[in-house]
Design an enzyme around this catalytic site. Structure first.
Site, PDB file in Angstrom:
ATOM      1  N   HIS A 102      25.101  84.563  21.474  1.00 39.06           N
ATOM      2  CA  HIS A 102      23.797  84.176  21.724  1.00 39.06           C
ATOM      3  C   HIS A 102      23.395  83.175  22.357  1.00 39.06           C
ATOM      4  CE1 HIS A 102      25.792  82.122  18.283  1.00 39.06           C
ATOM      5  NE2 HIS A 102      24.867  81.220  18.350  1.00 39.06           N
ATOM      6  N   HIS A 104      20.598  79.663  22.224  1.00 33.36           N
ATOM      7  CA  HIS A 104      19.421  79.056  21.692  1.00 33.36           C
ATOM      8  C   HIS A 104      18.314  78.605  22.841  1.00 33.36           C
ATOM      9  CE1 HIS A 104      22.127  77.846  17.916  1.00 33.36           C
ATOM     10  NE2 HIS A 104      22.840  78.084  18.948  1.00 33.36           N
TER      11      HIS A 104
HETATM   12  P1  5GP Z   1      25.715  78.754  16.465  1.00 37.48           P
HETATM   13  O1  5GP Z   1      26.124  77.515  15.767  1.00 37.48           O
HETATM   14  O2  5GP Z   1      26.720  79.815  16.461  1.00 37.48           O
HETATM   15  O3  5GP Z   1      25.581  78.294  17.980  1.00 37.48           O
HETATM   16  O4  5GP Z   1      24.304  79.208  15.960  1.00 37.48           O
HETATM   17  C1  5GP Z   1      24.067  80.078  15.160  1.00 37.48           C
HETATM   18  C2  5GP Z   1      22.872  79.794  14.617  1.00 37.48           C
HETATM   19  O5  5GP Z   1      22.103  80.915  13.867  1.00 37.48           O
HETATM   20  C3  5GP Z   1      22.254  78.491  13.947  1.00 37.48           C
HETATM   21  O6  5GP Z   1      21.361  77.796  14.586  1.00 37.48           O
HETATM   22  C4  5GP Z   1      21.905  79.184  12.495  1.00 37.48           C
HETATM   23  O7  5GP Z   1      20.781  78.461  11.849  1.00 37.48           O
HETATM   24  C5  5GP Z   1      21.560  80.616  13.022  1.00 37.48           C
HETATM   25  N1  5GP Z   1      21.226  81.656  11.898  1.00 37.48           N
HETATM   26  C6  5GP Z   1      22.427  81.606  11.018  1.00 37.48           C
HETATM   27  N2  5GP Z   1      22.130  82.581   9.998  1.00 37.48           N
HETATM   28  C7  5GP Z   1      20.969  83.117  10.559  1.00 37.48           C
HETATM   29  C8  5GP Z   1      20.234  84.056   9.711  1.00 37.48           C
HETATM   30  O8  5GP Z   1      20.610  84.860   8.845  1.00 37.48           O
HETATM   31  N3  5GP Z   1      18.962  84.282  10.411  1.00 37.48           N
HETATM   32  C9  5GP Z   1      18.537  83.806  11.527  1.00 37.48           C
HETATM   33  N4  5GP Z   1      17.422  83.794  11.824  1.00 37.48           N
HETATM   34  N5  5GP Z   1      19.167  82.628  12.019  1.00 37.48           N
HETATM   35  C10 5GP Z   1      20.457  82.344  11.447  1.00 37.48           C
END
Ligand code: 5GP
Length: 115
Positions: A102, A104
């Protein structure tokens, strides 16, 4: 290894709710549940890739092109053209917590003075 039951896979399958802002055949974009910017969107490809390193090595070129077009369409749908950042956390050491690739997209007025 890719886990089909990660939270973003469930969001894509509509097994858990999300606030979607854009979607097409290549990707789904929705609000981050825990925003760290005024506007904080996640864009995820529909395919099964753990991170950007996996995606850029293993996704067919039409899938990669479609994904990045969806990212651009999300920026346009949210009117962020003048002021946004893209982050792809890769690996636990970099803070990746969901192992479905993903990006951001974050927009915040304060970014203008960061550089
Ligand atoms: P990472 O830390 O892997 O780059 O980003 C994962 C992101 O997913 C985090 O910013 C977290 O807030 C978001 N996230 C985790 N669980 C959920 C969810 O159930 N729904 C949504 N919309 N975002 C989520």
């Amino acid at each position: 290894m890719y886990d089909k039951n990660n939270v973003f896979a469930k969001i894509i399958r509509d097994e858990i709710p999300s606030r979607r802002v854009y979607e097409d055949e290549f990707a789904v974009a929705f609000y981050d549940i825990s925003p760290r910017a005024k506007t904080h969107i996640l864009v995820v490809p529909r395919g099964e890739y753990t991170d950007i390193y996996d995606f850029t090595a293993n996704a067919p070129s039409d899938i990669q092109t479609g994904f990045w077009r969806a990212v651009r369409n999300t920026v346009d749908a949210m009117n962020l053209r003048e002021n946004f950042r893209i982050v792809a956390n890769t690996g636990p050491g970099a803070g990746q917590s969901v192992f479905h690739f993903h990006v951001h997209i974050m927009c915040d007025e304060r970014f203008k003075s960061d550089f």
